[in-house]
Scaffold this motif. Structure first.
Motif, PDB file in Angstrom:
ATOM      1  N   LEU A 218       0.826  -1.204   0.000  1.00  0.00           N
ATOM      2  CA  LEU A 218       0.000   0.000   0.000  1.00  0.00           C
ATOM      3  C   LEU A 218       0.859   1.252   0.000  1.00  0.00           C
ATOM      4  N   LEU A 219       1.988   1.173   0.672  1.00  0.00           N
ATOM      5  CA  LEU A 219       2.871   2.333   0.757  1.00  0.00           C
ATOM      6  C   LEU A 219       3.385   2.724  -0.625  1.00  0.00           C
ATOM      7  N   GLN A 220       3.671   1.754  -1.477  1.00  0.00           N
ATOM      8  CA  GLN A 220       4.238   2.077  -2.777  1.00  0.00           C
ATOM      9  C   GLN A 220       3.228   2.741  -3.714  1.00  0.00           C
ATOM     10  N   THR A 221       1.941   2.726  -3.333  1.00  0.00           N
ATOM     11  CA  THR A 221       0.947   3.431  -4.152  1.00  0.00           C
ATOM     12  C   THR A 221       0.913   4.921  -3.864  1.00  0.00           C
ATOM     13  N   ILE A 222       1.542   5.343  -2.747  1.00  0.00           N
ATOM     14  CA  ILE A 222       1.504   6.773  -2.411  1.00  0.00           C
ATOM     15  C   ILE A 222       2.896   7.380  -2.279  1.00  0.00           C
ATOM     16  N   MET A 223       3.936   6.583  -2.603  1.00  0.00           N
ATOM     17  CA  MET A 223       5.299   7.080  -2.524  1.00  0.00           C
ATOM     18  C   MET A 223       5.981   6.923  -3.882  1.00  0.00           C
TER      19      MET A 223
END
Length: 302
Positions: A218-223
């Motif tokens: 999920l983090l890689q969708t906003i970073m």
């Protein structure tokens, strides 16, 4: 005595992720399935959704509020597990309570939650059922749910309900009241990038030290890509010893590398002003404080 032991062996932990709509995009079940093989080694079964979603939906619909036959539970368990064995099964359906078009059935926010919780309890009377629900700021939830529904306007969608009646605490209270003894775990959709790996462990019930595949999905969708590359390199060379420290590292990297178009949500509801959005958000934050104090609720937060 022997018969009693056999019955106890059949009893299971049944973890059900029930939504809410517009908070998940099926990410949770995808992450759980990525880890299904390793979880199975701990006796935790993560079946494919096509083995239970339609089955549960049709079974609950056909009951029409009636108490299920005694053998219904065993039939469902056999169909869901097939030939797998374990002590815990994890089910997920973001629209379990209802599809977006029925969120305000009868002019009440998630009015169908009461009946769904009671029927679920009746279907698995001797099992340890637990419910898991992600919630979201109504200021962003309502526009997305409206898009997902068949309604043309917010008024049509809400069916007479007022904005000040959109309280998640009311929904959770109905779940608790209609399924006594069944605990409810709650988290905020806004927090999921920070708590994703912990959330997967909580829902699955695996050992807290279990390594999670896709814990940063999920983090890689906003970073940004560069940010993720640096973040993963840092985590590898400086492994955080606690969840709190890991979240602090995530926050630090997001300050520099967050994708603004992914974390700033455009709210498009005709007639809504900035003041209205701030008021809805403030009411949501007050509601979160109430939820965190509710008996029978475990509230996961960064």
């Amino acid at each position: 005595m022997g018969q009693q032991k056999a019955e106890q062996k059949d009893d299971m932990e049944i973890a059900v992720h029930i939504g809410a709509s517009c908070t998940d995009d099926e990410r949770l079940i995808k992450s759980l399935l990525k880890n299904a093989d390793s979880f199975a080694q701990q006796g935790v079964i993560v079946p494919q959704p096509n083995r239970y979603r339609r089955l549960l939906r049709e079974t609950m619909h056909n009951l029409q509020g009636q108490v299920p036959a005694e053998e219904t539970r065993d039939i469902l368990i056999d169909a869901i597990l097939e030939d797998q064995e374990g002590h815990r099964v994890v089910l997920s359906n973001p629209d379990f309570i209802c599809v977006p078009n029925r969120i305000f059935e009868g002019g009440e926010f998630y009015s169908l939650a009461s009946a769904k919780a009671q029927t679920l309890r009746d279907l698995f009377p001797r099992d340890q059922v637990s419910l898991y629900i992600g919630i979201r700021n109504p200021a962003t939830f309502l526009p997305e749910a409206l898009k997902a529904s068949k309604a043309e306007t917010l008024d049509d969608f809400m069916r007479g309900a007022r904005l000040d009646q959109v309280r998640w605490s009311d929904v959770i209270e109905r779940l608790l009241d209609n399924a006594p003894g069944i605990p409810v775990t709650v988290w905020c959709n806004e927090d999921t990038p920070f708590i994703w790996a912990q959330l997967i462990r909580e829902v699955s019930g695996v050992d807290p030290m279990t390594r999670i595949t896709g814990g940063f999905d999920l983090l890689q969708t906003i970073m940004s890509r560069e940010g993720m590359h640096r973040f993963l390199a840092y985590i590898k060379s400086h492994p955080p010893q606690t969840e709190a420290k890991k979240r602090k590292v995530i926050a630090t990297f997001l300050e520099r590398f967050a994708l603004e178009d992914q974390i700033v949500e455009d709210i498009e509801i005709e007639g809504w002003t900035d003041d209205m959005v701030e008021h809805i958000t403030a009411a949501y934050e007050d509601d979160l404080e109430l939820i965190a104090q509710m008996p029978g609720v475990k509230f996961i937060q960064p």
